[in-house]
Motif scaffolding. Structure first.
Motif, mmCIF file in Angstrom:
data_model
loop_
_atom_site.group_PDB
_atom_site.id
_atom_site.type_symbol
_atom_site.label_atom_id
_atom_site.label_comp_id
_atom_site.label_asym_id
_atom_site.label_seq_id
_atom_site.Cartn_x
_atom_site.Cartn_y
_atom_site.Cartn_z
ATOM 1 N N TYR A 156 0.485 -3.582 38.710
ATOM 2 C CA TYR A 156 1.699 -4.354 38.958
ATOM 3 C C TYR A 156 1.754 -5.733 39.254
ATOM 4 O O TYR A 156 0.684 -6.170 40.009
ATOM 5 C CB TYR A 156 2.557 -3.472 39.692
ATOM 6 C CG TYR A 156 2.304 -3.136 40.812
ATOM 7 C CD1 TYR A 156 2.508 -3.896 42.102
ATOM 8 C CD2 TYR A 156 1.543 -1.948 41.268
ATOM 9 C CE1 TYR A 156 2.278 -3.820 43.300
ATOM 10 C CE2 TYR A 156 1.007 -1.771 42.709
ATOM 11 C CZ TYR A 156 1.381 -2.695 43.639
ATOM 12 O OH TYR A 156 1.164 -2.552 45.067
ATOM 13 N N ALA A 208 16.867 -6.487 34.161
ATOM 14 C CA ALA A 208 15.653 -6.343 35.013
ATOM 15 C C ALA A 208 14.748 -7.345 34.443
ATOM 16 O O ALA A 208 14.807 -8.604 34.608
ATOM 17 C CB ALA A 208 15.172 -4.893 35.180
ATOM 18 N N CYS A 209 13.599 -6.950 33.828
ATOM 19 C CA CYS A 209 12.298 -7.729 33.656
ATOM 20 C C CYS A 209 12.505 -9.145 33.098
ATOM 21 O O CYS A 209 12.438 -10.072 33.501
ATOM 22 C CB CYS A 209 11.195 -6.963 32.890
ATOM 23 S SG CYS A 209 11.330 -5.143 33.337
ATOM 24 N N ILE A 210 13.147 -8.920 31.812
ATOM 25 C CA ILE A 210 13.235 -10.097 30.982
ATOM 26 C C ILE A 210 14.268 -11.271 31.480
ATOM 27 O O ILE A 210 13.823 -12.566 31.744
ATOM 28 C CB ILE A 210 13.700 -9.890 29.694
ATOM 29 C CG1 ILE A 210 12.469 -8.930 29.012
ATOM 30 C CG2 ILE A 210 13.878 -11.048 28.848
ATOM 31 C CD1 ILE A 210 11.079 -9.556 28.771
ATOM 32 N N GLN A 253 -0.658 -12.287 37.390
ATOM 33 C CA GLN A 253 0.012 -11.311 36.234
ATOM 34 C C GLN A 253 -0.911 -10.921 34.912
ATOM 35 O O GLN A 253 -0.809 -9.818 34.485
ATOM 36 C CB GLN A 253 1.345 -11.501 35.929
ATOM 37 C CG GLN A 253 1.817 -12.670 34.960
ATOM 38 C CD GLN A 253 1.561 -14.058 35.621
ATOM 39 O OE1 GLN A 253 1.132 -14.303 36.777
ATOM 40 N NE2 GLN A 253 2.150 -15.019 34.832
ATOM 41 N N CYS A 268 15.180 -3.239 31.181
ATOM 42 C CA CYS A 268 14.165 -4.170 31.338
ATOM 43 C C CYS A 268 14.788 -5.416 30.606
ATOM 44 O O CYS A 268 14.578 -6.517 31.066
ATOM 45 C CB CYS A 268 12.998 -3.738 30.630
ATOM 46 S SG CYS A 268 11.739 -5.169 30.583
ATOM 47 N N PHE A 301 8.481 1.125 35.963
ATOM 48 C CA PHE A 301 7.698 -0.238 35.218
ATOM 49 C C PHE A 301 8.154 0.142 33.628
ATOM 50 O O PHE A 301 8.088 1.384 33.133
ATOM 51 C CB PHE A 301 6.451 -0.429 35.315
ATOM 52 C CG PHE A 301 6.054 -0.589 36.733
ATOM 53 C CD1 PHE A 301 6.562 -1.812 37.332
ATOM 54 C CD2 PHE A 301 5.078 0.161 37.443
ATOM 55 C CE1 PHE A 301 6.075 -1.902 38.846
ATOM 56 C CE2 PHE A 301 4.724 -0.113 38.618
ATOM 57 C CZ PHE A 301 5.217 -1.267 39.301
ATOM 58 N N THR A 302 8.562 -1.014 32.859
ATOM 59 C CA THR A 302 8.622 -0.747 31.700
ATOM 60 C C THR A 302 7.477 -0.461 30.819
ATOM 61 O O THR A 302 7.648 0.355 29.777
ATOM 62 C CB THR A 302 9.550 -1.871 31.000
ATOM 63 O OG1 THR A 302 9.808 -1.577 29.579
ATOM 64 C CG2 THR A 302 8.565 -3.175 30.679
ATOM 65 N N TYR A 303 6.675 -0.771 31.156
ATOM 66 C CA TYR A 303 4.904 -0.217 30.594
ATOM 67 C C TYR A 303 4.674 1.085 30.837
ATOM 68 O O TYR A 303 4.026 1.702 30.190
ATOM 69 C CB TYR A 303 4.195 -1.414 30.851
ATOM 70 C CG TYR A 303 3.826 -1.562 32.157
ATOM 71 C CD1 TYR A 303 2.769 -0.868 33.265
ATOM 72 C CD2 TYR A 303 4.323 -2.844 32.738
ATOM 73 C CE1 TYR A 303 2.763 -1.330 34.610
ATOM 74 C CE2 TYR A 303 4.167 -3.274 34.275
ATOM 75 C CZ TYR A 303 3.565 -2.326 35.070
ATOM 76 O OH TYR A 303 3.322 -2.627 36.459
ATOM 77 N N SER A 312 15.363 -11.243 34.798
ATOM 78 C CA SER A 312 14.907 -12.151 35.902
ATOM 79 C C SER A 312 13.711 -12.987 35.876
ATOM 80 O O SER A 312 13.497 -14.051 36.716
ATOM 81 C CB SER A 312 14.587 -11.003 37.169
ATOM 82 O OG SER A 312 13.277 -10.279 36.451
ATOM 83 N N LYS A 313 12.728 -12.576 34.839
ATOM 84 C CA LYS A 313 11.727 -13.710 34.623
ATOM 85 C C LYS A 313 11.953 -14.885 34.075
ATOM 86 O O LYS A 313 11.513 -15.778 33.991
ATOM 87 C CB LYS A 313 10.551 -12.750 33.724
ATOM 88 C CG LYS A 313 10.056 -11.588 34.498
ATOM 89 C CD LYS A 313 9.800 -11.563 36.073
ATOM 90 C CE LYS A 313 9.545 -10.484 36.830
ATOM 91 N NZ LYS A 313 10.842 -9.616 36.978
ATOM 92 N N GLU A 341 11.287 -10.947 45.007
ATOM 93 C CA GLU A 341 11.207 -11.728 43.908
ATOM 94 C C GLU A 341 12.629 -12.496 43.859
ATOM 95 O O GLU A 341 12.591 -13.734 43.534
ATOM 96 C CB GLU A 341 11.310 -10.809 42.623
ATOM 97 C CG GLU A 341 9.942 -10.170 42.407
ATOM 98 C CD GLU A 341 9.819 -9.678 40.866
ATOM 99 O OE1 GLU A 341 8.933 -9.281 40.647
ATOM 100 O OE2 GLU A 341 11.038 -9.484 40.218
#
Length: 454
Positions: A346, A49-51, A416, A45, A315-317, A53-54, A184
């Motif tokens: 999500y 991935a998450c961080i 979100q 993440c 998902f990281t969560y 990409s966001k 995305e």
């Protein structure tokens, strides 16, 4: 060869693993955390991935608002990649310091099982063998690349992980795969200024979503100039002097798409290949994931698996909740399981983002509910007009008999954030009437719930 023993061995520095390492170390137990790459401290993440990409998603939206020619956009893209690298490096350092600060030992190397209690770690200094009373597998997932002719030889092909290392903004981007990751990236790069085409072999666009919502997302992407081709088979990839060609077989014949970069976004698979799970007697699913029960135990009583490697929701969560489930067994009541974590929300970070929790309209009907469907056009929300983002829709599925919420689908700015309130409503039985009559701050996107549920 060095031999060491610990009470706990964690393989993988992902969200569940690093959180569990800190928890156990603070209890006074000995903990070793093995991570194969120093570039992955903190897990997928934070690093790929998450961080990151966001970070790019945010920069892309800002760039789109500024506008300008391709050269100016390309310069802003380079700055965004630089900022992404700064951010991930900072978070890696913080995660490493946080884990080692608890007393846990971080070992850099590739781990594989020797037997059910012993793991061999190949490090830069040679082999190290670790025995442990308890072992936790948290190795995540890796991109899946199908055998496309010419893909392995092409210098223009990327996965979602390597795409974010591109220093130059591609003028033409072809994305193979119409799933959430591919969409995305399509949104990010279109906002940055790339011409984007998305190719998927399935005939139905984002089939997991409510059909009405899928149609709205497809319409909005087409309106932005993102070319989405469904029901198209990839025939081959051919490198040329100035880029590459993606040859596809569509319903109306063979087509060739020119590209400066090609992103293969055809999903991710559990990262188990190097673990030698058979040596420990750990069973895997048909798709290669570590097989676990609802407490995340494998068939070997002292070995657990957490996060994406289990083949569940990526998902990281969810990985964080996996930590809570394992923690509850080690130092709690063992009541927490994968079966009772409630509705899972999500978000897909398009522009605007698409967020969902609970059932679609069709799923609720198939389950036998007497369904009441509520809709609100985003154009009717004052805050959306402030943002100059009037496209989109809010849709809620309500049980007509009990007034409880069965599902929520928000395709709008800030969805979100809004979707988390809907999870709480579903999990705790907050009715549609209660949400419709609640007091919300103004002007906000959340106040639209007054109109949607009122």
């Amino acid at each position: 060869m060095q031999n060491t023993s610990y009470q706990n061995l964690i393989i993988g520095f992902g969200k569940a693993g690093k959180t569990l390492a800190g928890f156990l170390a603070k209890k006074g137990e000995t903990v070793a955390l093995v991570e194969r790459s120093k570039a992955r401290y903190g897990g997928t993440c934070i690093n790929v991935a998450c961080i990151p990409s966001k970070s790019l998603e945010y920069s892309a939206r800002l760039s789109a608002e500024i506008g300008g020619g391709f050269a100016a956009k390309a310069e802003r893209y380079r700055a965004a990649i630089s900022e992404k690298r700064r951010l991930t490096a900072m978070l890696r350092e913080k995660n490493y310091a946080k884990v080692t600060g608890t007393g846990a030992v971080v070992i850099d190397g590739e781990a594989h099982f020797v037997d059910a209690h012993t793991v061999s770690v190949t490090t830069a200094d040679g082999e190290q063998r670790i025995t442990a009373e308890r072992i936790f597998i948290n190795t995540g997932a890796v991109p899946f690349v199908p055998p496309i002719p010419g893909a392995a030889e092409s210098t223009h092909v990327h996965t979602s992980e390597t795409m974010m290392e591109l220093d130059e903004l591609p003028e033409k981007l072809v994305i193979i795969g119409g799933g959430y990751i591919g969409l995305e990236f399509a949104s990010y790069y279109e906002n940055f200024g790339s011409s984007v085409a998305v190719v998927q072999d399935g005939d139905v666009f984002i089939p997991r979503e409510d059909a009405e919502i899928s149609a709205r997302v497809l319409q909005q992407m087409n309106d932005r100039g993102i070319h989405v081709l469904t029901g198209a088979k990839i025939m081959r990839i051919e490198d040329g002097a100035a880029g590459a060609n993606v040859v596809i077989q569509a319903a109306d014949g063979e087509k060739t798409l020119a590209a400066n970069a090609i992103l293969i976004a055809t999903g991710r698979r559990p990262n188990t290949e190097a673990l030698n799970l058979a040596a420990a007697g750990v069973r895997q699913t048909a798709r290669g994931a570590v097989e676990v029960d609802e407490h995340l135990r494998t068939n070997v009583p002292h070995i657990w698996a957490m996060g994406d490697v289990t083949g569940g929701l990526q998902f990281t969560y969810i990985s964080l909740d996996d930590f809570r489930i394992v923690k509850d067994q080690l130092a709690g009541s063992s009541e927490r399981t994968t079966a009772n974590r409630g509705a899972v929300p999500y978000s897909v970070f398009l522009d605007p983002p698409l967020s969902r929790v609970g059932m679609t309209e069709a799923e609720a009907q198939s389950a036998g509910f007497d369904v009441r469907v509520l809709r609100l056009e985003v154009a009717a929300i004052p805050k959306a007009q402030v943002y100059k983002k009037p496209a989109g829709i809010l849709k809620a599925i309500v049980d007509a008999k009990t007034d409880t919420i069965l599902g929520a689908h928000f395709f709008c700015p800030e969805s979100q954030e809004m979707i988390n309130l809907m999870k709480a409503a579903i999990d705790h039985g907050i009715t549609a009437r209660a949400l419709g009559s609640a007091i919300y701050t103004h002007p906000t996107m959340t106040e639209a719930l007054n109109d949607l549920f009122g």
